[in-house]
Scaffold this motif. Sequence first.
Motif, PDB file in Angstrom:
ATOM      1  N   SER A   1       9.061  -4.860  -5.960  1.00  0.00           N
ATOM      2  CA  SER A   1       9.888  -5.166  -4.792  1.00  0.00           C
ATOM      3  C   SER A   1      11.322  -5.452  -5.232  1.00  0.00           C
ATOM      4  CB  SER A   1       9.281  -6.362  -4.054  1.00  0.00           C
ATOM      5  OG  SER A   1      10.233  -6.983  -3.258  1.00  0.00           O
TER       6      SER A   1
ATOM      7  N   THR B   1      16.707   0.994  -2.333  1.00  0.00           N
ATOM      8  CA  THR B   1      16.237   0.665  -0.992  1.00  0.00           C
ATOM      9  C   THR B   1      17.391   0.593  -0.013  1.00  0.00           C
ATOM     10  OG1 THR B   1      14.450  -0.583  -1.974  1.00  0.00           O
ATOM     11  CG2 THR B   1      14.913  -1.053   0.324  1.00  0.00           C
TER      12      THR B   1
ATOM     13  N   ILE C   1       9.066  -1.941  -0.697  1.00  0.00           N
ATOM     14  CA  ILE C   1       8.038  -2.979  -0.870  1.00  0.00           C
ATOM     15  C   ILE C   1       8.577  -4.269  -0.256  1.00  0.00           C
ATOM     16  CG2 ILE C   1       6.723  -4.320  -2.576  1.00  0.00           C
ATOM     17  CD1 ILE C   1       6.433  -1.803  -4.152  1.00  0.00           C
ATOM     18  N   ALA C   2       7.722  -4.940   0.514  1.00  0.00           N
ATOM     19  CA  ALA C   2       8.175  -6.117   1.263  1.00  0.00           C
ATOM     20  C   ALA C   2       8.665  -7.205   0.310  1.00  0.00           C
ATOM     21  CB  ALA C   2       7.024  -6.646   2.113  1.00  0.00           C
TER      22      ALA C   2
ATOM     23  N   LEU D   1      -1.349  -1.590   1.363  1.00  0.00           N
ATOM     24  CA  LEU D   1      -0.162  -1.207   2.140  1.00  0.00           C
ATOM     25  C   LEU D   1       0.266  -2.298   3.113  1.00  0.00           C
ATOM     26  CD1 LEU D   1      -0.391   2.600   2.941  1.00  0.00           C
ATOM     27  CD2 LEU D   1       1.473   1.398   1.810  1.00  0.00           C
TER      28      LEU D   1
ATOM     29  N   MET E   1       3.071   5.321   6.895  1.00  0.00           N
ATOM     30  CA  MET E   1       3.970   5.545   5.753  1.00  0.00           C
ATOM     31  C   MET E   1       4.423   7.006   5.697  1.00  0.00           C
ATOM     32  SD  MET E   1       3.001   4.912   1.793  1.00  0.00           S
ATOM     33  CE  MET E   1       3.590   6.014   0.524  1.00  0.00           C
TER      34      MET E   1
ATOM     35  N   LYS F   1      14.503  -0.443   5.451  1.00  0.00           N
ATOM     36  CA  LYS F   1      13.074  -0.543   5.150  1.00  0.00           C
ATOM     37  C   LYS F   1      12.578   0.643   4.336  1.00  0.00           C
ATOM     38  CE  LYS F   1      11.531  -3.629   8.628  1.00  0.00           C
ATOM     39  NZ  LYS F   1      10.511  -4.030   9.488  1.00  0.00           N
TER      40      LYS F   1
ATOM     41  N   ALA G   1       3.558  -3.693   1.897  1.00  0.00           N
ATOM     42  CA  ALA G   1       4.632  -2.877   2.498  1.00  0.00           C
ATOM     43  C   ALA G   1       4.828  -3.196   3.983  1.00  0.00           C
ATOM     44  CB  ALA G   1       4.329  -1.400   2.327  1.00  0.00           C
ATOM     45  N   TYR G   2       3.731  -3.428   4.691  1.00  0.00           N
ATOM     46  CA  TYR G   2       3.843  -3.611   6.148  1.00  0.00           C
ATOM     47  C   TYR G   2       3.194  -4.933   6.589  1.00  0.00           C
ATOM     48  CZ  TYR G   2       4.713   1.453   5.977  1.00  0.00           C
ATOM     49  OH  TYR G   2       5.205   2.701   5.687  1.00  0.00           O
TER      50      TYR G   2
ATOM     51  N   PRO H   1       8.253   3.650   1.976  1.00  0.00           N
ATOM     52  CA  PRO H   1       8.557   2.315   2.494  1.00  0.00           C
ATOM     53  C   PRO H   1       9.033   1.409   1.355  1.00  0.00           C
ATOM     54  CG  PRO H   1       6.183   2.567   2.238  1.00  0.00           C
ATOM     55  CD  PRO H   1       6.805   3.884   1.853  1.00  0.00           C
TER      56      PRO H   1
END
Length: 711
Positions: free
Chosen positions: A414, A421, A445-446, A473, A683, A424, A477-478, A443
């Motif tokens: 991340s 990035t 990474i959160a 995921l 994704m 998002k 990611a979400y 996506p």
Amino acid sequence: MGTEFRESVHRAVNNANLTGALGKFSEAYKVNRAKAYEGIDFEELRGRIAELKSYAASHLDLLSDLFEQNATARGATVFRTNDPAKVREYILKVAQANGVKTVVKSKSMATEEIHLNPYLEKAGIAVGETDLGEWIIQLAGQTPSHMVMPAIHMTKEQVSDLFSKEVNERLTSDIPRLVKVARDKLRPRFLEADMGISGGNIAVAETGSIVLMTNEGNARLVTSLPRIHIALVGIEKLITNYADIAPILKALPRSATAQLLTSYVSIITGPTPNTDGSMKDLHIILMDNRRSEMAADPKFKQALQCIRCASCLNVCPVFRLVGGHVFGKVYTGGIGTILTAWFDELKKSEDIQGLCIQCGACKDVCPGRIDIPELIMEIRRRLVQEQGLPFLQKAIYSVVNNRRLFHGMLRAASIAGKPFTSGKFVRHLPMFLADLTDGRSLPAIASEPFRDRFKRIKQPECTEKAAFYAGCLIDFAYPEMGEALVRILNRAGIQVIFPEEQTCCGAPARYNGAYEVAAGNAVDNIKALLAEEVTHVVSACPTCTVALDHEFIGTFESLGQTEWIPKARELAAKTIDFSTLAKKLVDEGRLTLKEGRQLGRITYHDSCHLKRTLKVSEQPRELLLKAGYELAEMFECDMCCGMGGSYSLKLPEISGPILQRKLKNIKETGAPLVAMDCPGCVMQIRGGFDQDGAAVTVRHTAELLAEQLED
Ligand code: SF4
Ligand code: SF4
């Protein structure tokens, strides 16, 4: 994946003639097949076929004996062998003993399997194919690209060039004219030939009959005009009784070409008289070539239920892009991969097995009820067992099997991914990673995974509890999808627990044949998810749900690790996908959505695992309609989006065009919003629209419903 193979895939996907012809055919096929099956209970029909073919596969010796007795009693000579070389020798011996100079053939995959034509031609015997498609590819010096339509990859212009050379005259691409040329050239051959060679769609043990189904009538001429007829039949074509022909006759033309019946059905029981009154010399060769070995294999026995209709090719999103030639010289598509691994050798399937994206479309339409994707997975497992894992995969899986290390690396990624990035998305990656963002953004990474955010969610105290399995995921990611699910379940009076020890569901490892790694993931997850008493284990990712619900058990069974199977079954019994649970809660009156809202048009993409493995398709649609959306169905709503887990990273040249077709179908609905139940599909499709630039929003059903909860 070998360089040569990769190049052949590249050539195929860039061949506009090929992809154009196959694309048009497969689109029309689905509609026509549905019409051809109208009023027929397909499940019942294929149940009967599977049963009678499975019985035959369990009794191959008995049925071969019976067939031999009955065909011999009617005057045929039956030759039985396991060895393709002996088949070739036998045919040549019969030809030489009878002074045969020319042979006419009707379409036969079994003769392709043993490479008969070059063998006979080398011995000085002229071999002429008489099926139009087979004749075209013979003139072109090619092999069939499709089991039923061997020349589907060629344009009429290419055919007219070939025919022009053959007749020494410049022909136009007018199809009736080309057909007339073929007829004029082929007709005399039937009359001149000393021997006819055919295959057989069915071999009936009870009567010693061979059944042939064709559309051009050439098989009738091949089997009736020359004085010698040899029928080469794989023993998987055996059935017990004459009455068993009926279900196959009903399914084969409908599944193959969406016809109610082929133009010609010939049933040959013993030799018939020649024009001079003498009897025809009829030889029937029953060829084994590892089919008995296959029948003795508990996993692969079901592949003998194949009736060679090729509908699995017609619906395959990969086949319609790459065609048949990348699969090798004989059998093509998913079932071709399996047959190549057996009739040729396992090693020959090494590259082609990787083409399968595991969408399950073939399994849905197979009239033999064969689980083609599962058998391809088994090939992968056996390849890994024989050859071990490539170094890089081994290194990756050793990380995935260590949850702390794996999650630690995702957190580090991340931070490391920040330079690439934007909002998002990751839109561009450097150097050799650049292909990964070609046509689809990834996506980001959160910055804070779901597992950390979850700790801050204030939940009501409820007596009923459900464990949430997030999957990688949603976790990394979400996380907003996970939060939406928690809000919904809380509103229905269910407290959500998030077992921290949960890890990757093992699907990436399993789909690459690394079952030992997948089993390790399964054990970790079973321990984590069954640690606390809960009513349900819910997942908002269909791939993970299938892992929890089916694949943990299947993985342990394949490895013979019986110890964990009872616990895996316990987990499977509690596992439920998000939409099924939400629909149940709405039906029970425990969950209320805002009524009377007009939220506008939406379209829905069916994720492969949800629709085909879990059989869930109506529930999310009903929930979205109830929430106030107006549903605009897209063309091929259940066609794969090209994600397939790591497939989209390994084969972007195939995944990319599949995605583009999905984006086009979504845009054509005119809906500004597309919903789906799978974070993997989100994704892929969201990333595709990010680069496409179209104003279409991509959301998980859980997010959309969470916004419409009654206050
Ligand atoms: S595997 Fe099934 S769908 Fe494919 S050719 Fe065989 S019978 Fe037809
Ligand atoms: S599972 Fe999908 S990709 Fe694989 S062979 Fe079947 S239809 Fe093709």
